[in-house]
Design a protein around this motif. Structure first.
Motif, PDB file in Angstrom:
ATOM      1  N   ASP A  21       3.153  56.262  14.416  1.00  0.00           N
ATOM      2  CA  ASP A  21       2.740  56.655  15.464  1.00  0.00           C
ATOM      3  C   ASP A  21       1.441  57.309  15.613  1.00  0.00           C
ATOM      4  OD1 ASP A  21       3.249  56.748  18.522  1.00  0.00           O
ATOM      5  OD2 ASP A  21       3.208  58.825  17.867  1.00  0.00           O
ATOM      6  N   LEU A  22       0.451  57.101  16.302  1.00  0.00           N
ATOM      7  CA  LEU A  22      -0.767  57.613  16.583  1.00  0.00           C
ATOM      8  C   LEU A  22      -0.788  58.983  16.983  1.00  0.00           C
ATOM      9  CD1 LEU A  22      -3.858  57.359  16.287  1.00  0.00           C
ATOM     10  CD2 LEU A  22      -3.886  56.873  18.863  1.00  0.00           C
TER      11      LEU A  22
ATOM     12  N   THR B 214       6.411  63.519   4.367  1.00  0.00           N
ATOM     13  CA  THR B 214       7.463  62.465   4.603  1.00  0.00           C
ATOM     14  C   THR B 214       7.401  62.022   5.954  1.00  0.00           C
ATOM     15  OG1 THR B 214       8.775  63.583   2.854  1.00  0.00           O
ATOM     16  CG2 THR B 214       9.897  61.889   4.545  1.00  0.00           C
ATOM     17  N   ILE B 215       7.213  63.074   6.920  1.00  0.00           N
ATOM     18  CA  ILE B 215       7.092  62.491   8.329  1.00  0.00           C
ATOM     19  C   ILE B 215       5.988  61.673   8.615  1.00  0.00           C
ATOM     20  CG2 ILE B 215       6.521  63.480  10.598  1.00  0.00           C
ATOM     21  CD1 ILE B 215       7.964  66.197  10.034  1.00  0.00           C
ATOM     22  N   GLY B 216       4.701  61.965   7.581  1.00  0.00           N
ATOM     23  CA  GLY B 216       3.678  61.185   8.018  1.00  0.00           C
ATOM     24  C   GLY B 216       3.905  59.478   7.433  1.00  0.00           C
ATOM     25  N   SER B 217       4.626  59.630   6.388  1.00  0.00           N
ATOM     26  CA  SER B 217       4.722  58.387   5.838  1.00  0.00           C
ATOM     27  C   SER B 217       5.871  57.614   6.462  1.00  0.00           C
ATOM     28  CB  SER B 217       5.186  58.339   4.710  1.00  0.00           C
ATOM     29  OG  SER B 217       6.522  59.221   4.121  1.00  0.00           O
ATOM     30  N   LYS B 218       6.580  58.096   7.351  1.00  0.00           N
ATOM     31  CA  LYS B 218       8.027  57.218   7.764  1.00  0.00           C
ATOM     32  C   LYS B 218       7.134  56.878   9.238  1.00  0.00           C
ATOM     33  CE  LYS B 218      12.098  59.152   6.305  1.00  0.00           C
ATOM     34  NZ  LYS B 218      13.505  59.715   6.810  1.00  0.00           N
ATOM     35  N   THR B 219       6.419  57.174  10.057  1.00  0.00           N
ATOM     36  CA  THR B 219       6.046  56.887  11.171  1.00  0.00           C
ATOM     37  C   THR B 219       4.493  56.532  11.217  1.00  0.00           C
ATOM     38  OG1 THR B 219       5.826  57.491  13.586  1.00  0.00           O
ATOM     39  CG2 THR B 219       6.001  59.283  12.120  1.00  0.00           C
TER      40      THR B 219
ATOM     41  N   CYS C  61       9.676  57.075  19.507  1.00  0.00           N
ATOM     42  CA  CYS C  61       8.990  56.378  18.627  1.00  0.00           C
ATOM     43  C   CYS C  61      10.129  55.408  17.975  1.00  0.00           C
ATOM     44  CB  CYS C  61       8.187  57.005  17.560  1.00  0.00           C
ATOM     45  SG  CYS C  61       6.783  57.795  17.875  1.00  0.00           S
ATOM     46  N   VAL C  62      11.224  55.956  17.689  1.00  0.00           N
ATOM     47  CA  VAL C  62      12.318  55.050  16.870  1.00  0.00           C
ATOM     48  C   VAL C  62      13.005  54.029  17.954  1.00  0.00           C
ATOM     49  CG1 VAL C  62      14.751  55.258  16.282  1.00  0.00           C
ATOM     50  CG2 VAL C  62      12.947  56.884  15.619  1.00  0.00           C
ATOM     51  N   GLN C  63      12.901  54.153  19.317  1.00  0.00           N
ATOM     52  CA  GLN C  63      13.448  53.211  20.302  1.00  0.00           C
ATOM     53  C   GLN C  63      12.048  52.278  20.462  1.00  0.00           C
ATOM     54  OE1 GLN C  63      13.983  55.676  23.758  1.00  0.00           O
ATOM     55  NE2 GLN C  63      15.885  56.803  22.812  1.00  0.00           N
TER      56      GLN C  63
ATOM     57  N   ASN D 171      -0.878  65.150  14.791  1.00  0.00           N
ATOM     58  CA  ASN D 171       0.062  66.354  14.665  1.00  0.00           C
ATOM     59  C   ASN D 171       0.183  66.381  13.194  1.00  0.00           C
ATOM     60  OD1 ASN D 171       0.546  67.943  17.370  1.00  0.00           O
ATOM     61  ND2 ASN D 171       1.157  65.673  17.983  1.00  0.00           N
ATOM     62  N   VAL D 172       0.368  65.479  12.410  1.00  0.00           N
ATOM     63  CA  VAL D 172       0.920  65.773  11.028  1.00  0.00           C
ATOM     64  C   VAL D 172      -0.530  65.917  10.369  1.00  0.00           C
ATOM     65  CG1 VAL D 172       1.132  64.397   8.890  1.00  0.00           C
ATOM     66  CG2 VAL D 172       2.727  64.067  10.743  1.00  0.00           C
TER      67      VAL D 172
END
Length: 293
Positions: free
Chosen positions: A268-269, A261-266, A181-183, A274-275
């Motif tokens: 990605d569907l 925090t994970i959900g707010s940072k990405t 996702c970052v890439q 998973n979040v």
């Protein structure tokens, strides 16, 4: 091993011709609260009974009822005349009669109509010996209550482990997906900037640096590491012999903070799915933890 906060225990014993019964139940409560119901003859034992219960439990509302059944005891239920009071009543009635020159005599019916002319016979009780016997009955009831709490705790343990393992699996999927996702975000961001700055001379090194900084903000590696650590602590606490209900509840709050925090940072569907699954399981875990001592 964790224990449930709900349970029930009852024990009985014959002590000097009387049947003593101790009934104890426990309910969910944030802290330890002891509610005790005793017959008046045992009121002197209240503090000792509460102390013994407080040594065995650390959380929950503990309701204890001690009952006494005379079971045909000769002494129990006997009454005697309160002669000093009767003499006083008789004297006052005579004075009343003489003072107002009333006719008639002071009768048995007159005297027995007053309160407290019949009083129960006081039976001497060895409270020290009785306290020892009551303690034995109480311990038996507490043992049965503890056994039930342990059995329910085993059921809770199985459910909690299954749910935290599901959280672990979903987090594993996030961990695999996150680097890509970052890439992808870095690639899309670079392409977008080039589209917007077409025809403008831009320092390629500066562009790469700025893109890397922005892409780093979407990196969730630290959150994943902390969440995995929390999961490990959660599993360790489930096997602890101590009362860990409040600690686990706090830990779930920390886990919720990390997954939010994970959900707010990405965006990605796949990660978002998973979040949502993890947040759902954490909500169910927190409900169950309210039942743990």
């Amino acid at each position: 091993m964790i224990k449930s906060m709900t349970g029930y225990g009852k024990a009985e014993a014959m002590i000097e011709g009387r049947k003593y019964a101790v009934e104890i139940r426990s309910l969910n409560h944030r802290y330890l609260e002891i509610s005790l119901r005793l017959p008046g003859s045992l009121s002197a034992l209240e503090m000792e009974i509460k102390r013994r219960i407080g040594e065995r439990f650390s959380r929950g509302r503990i309701e204890v009822a001690v009952r006494v059944d005379t079971n045909g005891s000769i002494e129990e239920g006997r009454l005697e005349l309160n002669l000093p009071l009767l003499r006083n009543y008789f004297s006052l009635l005579q004075r009343l009669k003489d003072e107002f020159q009333l006719k008639g005599e002071v009768t048995l019916e007159n005297l027995t109509g007053f309160k407290d002319v019949f009083v129960p016979v006081e039976v001497e009780t060895n409270m020290e010996m009785l306290a020892e016997h009551i303690a034995g009955v109480l311990d038996e009831a507490v043992g049965l209550l503890t056994e039930m709490r342990q059995k329910e705790g085993a059921l809770l343990l199985a459910d909690l482990e299954a749910r935290i393992r599901l959280v672990e699996t979903c987090l594993g999927s996030i961990s695999e997906r996150a680097p890509r996702c970052v890439q992808e975000y870095q690639r899309r961001l670079t392409e977008r900037i080039r589209e917007l700055t077409e025809g403008v001379d831009i320092d390629a090194a500066r562009l790469s640096q700025e893109v890397a900084i922005m892409a780093d903000k979407s990196d969730v590696t630290e959150e994943i590491v902390r969440l995995n650590s929390h999961i490990s602590q959660f599993l360790e606490m489930l096997r602890s012999e101590d009362a860990v209900g409040r600690k686990i509840d706090f830990l779930i709050q920390e886990m919720n903070r990390e997954i939010n925090t994970i959900g707010s940072k990405t965006g990605d569907l796949e990660i978002s799915k998973n979040v949502i699954e993890i947040k759902s399981e954490l909500g169910k875990l927190r409900e169950q933890v309210q039942n743990i001592e």
